[in-house]
Scaffold this active site. Structure first.
Site, PDB file in Angstrom:
ATOM      1  N   ARG A  44      -9.714   1.544   8.083  1.00  0.00           N
ATOM      2  CA  ARG A  44      -9.445   0.072   8.546  1.00  0.00           C
ATOM      3  C   ARG A  44     -10.525  -0.591   9.426  1.00  0.00           C
ATOM      4  NH1 ARG A  44      -3.396   1.069   8.810  1.00  0.00           N
ATOM      5  NH2 ARG A  44      -2.493  -1.140   8.920  1.00  0.00           N
ATOM      6  N   ARG A  55      11.382  -6.088   5.055  1.00  0.00           N
ATOM      7  CA  ARG A  55      11.078  -4.292   4.927  1.00  0.00           C
ATOM      8  C   ARG A  55      11.865  -3.774   5.928  1.00  0.00           C
ATOM      9  NH1 ARG A  55       4.810  -2.176   5.595  1.00  0.00           N
ATOM     10  NH2 ARG A  55       4.847  -3.471   7.372  1.00  0.00           N
ATOM     11  N   ARG A  81      10.741  -2.181  11.406  1.00  0.00           N
ATOM     12  CA  ARG A  81       9.730  -1.989  12.520  1.00  0.00           C
ATOM     13  C   ARG A  81       9.305  -2.983  13.617  1.00  0.00           C
ATOM     14  NH1 ARG A  81       4.833  -0.239   8.454  1.00  0.00           N
ATOM     15  NH2 ARG A  81       3.715  -1.529  10.144  1.00  0.00           N
ATOM     16  N   ARG A 102      -1.331  -8.873  13.253  1.00  0.00           N
ATOM     17  CA  ARG A 102      -1.936  -7.896  12.429  1.00  0.00           C
ATOM     18  C   ARG A 102      -2.609  -8.453  11.266  1.00  0.00           C
ATOM     19  NH1 ARG A 102       3.196  -5.386  10.845  1.00  0.00           N
ATOM     20  NH2 ARG A 102       2.159  -4.170   9.563  1.00  0.00           N
ATOM     21  N   LYS A 114       0.867  -1.163  -0.074  1.00  0.00           N
ATOM     22  CA  LYS A 114       0.205  -0.120  -0.055  1.00  0.00           C
ATOM     23  C   LYS A 114       0.898   1.322  -0.043  1.00  0.00           C
ATOM     24  CE  LYS A 114      -2.092  -1.157   3.747  1.00  0.00           C
ATOM     25  NZ  LYS A 114      -1.510  -2.399   4.003  1.00  0.00           N
TER      26      LYS A 114
END
Ligand code: ADP
Ligand code: AMP
Length: 214
Positions: free
Chosen positions: A88, A127, A160, A171, A13
């Site tokens: 969300r 990531r 992160r 998540r 995203k």
């Protein structure tokens, strides 16, 4: 152009929202980036919401809605915006409709990035984010030019805290319960555009532009 990008954690995203933002010359509003900045600066809001983010849970609707409302009202959104990570929940989606209709505006398109779970895990585990400017990289799929330094500003890259495996699983579970229903919500409104999110970054972007009709 007022666009929402939907998709599970790690679907791409943020990556695609940045490309759309420069293509159309409209602001990229990422609630995740804004929230991480509040936490980094230790603001009252940041201190309140840090725990939710670290546990991989959603921040309370009222806090996120307030953030987005302020951005849309005060930000540089005259030509539109691309919303990444918001809404969300159905409550957030309805609040967004309410904010926009109060301004005589509406969403033009909702891009739903479709990516299988195995690929999500691969993407999230590699990531890395720049500590200074927030640019996003992937160690294998989108590496920085120099080892672990941001290609934009030279800043240090970090992983992160909510990208640890256990937290990612939570998540994805929360996405399936709270966020997935938004697909039906926007489909009913005739706004949903499904895009295959698997493939290299530029081909996914071309597919989005093609489906947006530009
Ligand atoms: P999201 O904002 O949906 O959580 P990101 O845009 O941060 O996802 O992307 C997650 C990770 O996957 C990042 O490391 C990013 O560089 C990488 N990535 C994004 N798009 C692709 C793609 N099409 N192919 C491979 N890796 C990608
Ligand atoms: P993201 O960068 O979009 O993956 O968001 C990181 C984290 O910020 C999420 O796991 C949530 O804890 C929080 N967050 C971001 N956007 C929202 C939202 N719209 N509603 C609730 N929490 C959010």
């Amino acid at each position: 152009m007022r666009i929402i990008i939907l998709g599970p954690p790690g679907a791409g995203k943020g990556t695609q929202a940045k490309l759309l933002s420069s293509h159309y010359g409209i602001p990229h509003i990422s609630t995740g980036d804004i929230i991480r900045e509040e936490i980094k600066r230790n603001t009252v809001l940041g201190v309140k919401i840090r725990g939710y983010v670290e546990r991989g849970e959603l921040v309370p609707d009222e806090d996120v809605i307030e953030i987005v409302k302020e951005k849309i009202l005060l930000g540089n959104c005259g030509r539109g915006f691309v919303l990444d990570g918001f809404p969300r929940t159905i409550i957030q989606a309805k609040a967004l409709d309410h904010i926009l209709s109060g301004m005589g505006l509406r969403i033009d398109a909702v891009i739903n990035l479709v990516v299988n779970e195995e690929e999500l895990v691969r993407r999230i585990s590699g990531r890395r984010i720049c500590r200074s400017c927030g640019a996003t990289y992937h160690l294998l799929f989108n590496p920085p030019e120099k080892d672990l330094k941001c290609s934009v500003c030279g800043g240090e890259l970090y992983q992160r805290i909510d990208d640890m495996e256990e937290t990612v699983r939570r998540r994805v579970r929360i996405y399936n319960i709270e966020t997935k229903p938004l697909i039906g919500y926007y489909e009913e409104k005739g706004l949903l555009i499904n895009v295959n999110g698997v493939g290299d970054i530029n081909s996914v972007f071309s597919e989005i532009l093609r489906k947006l009709g530009s």
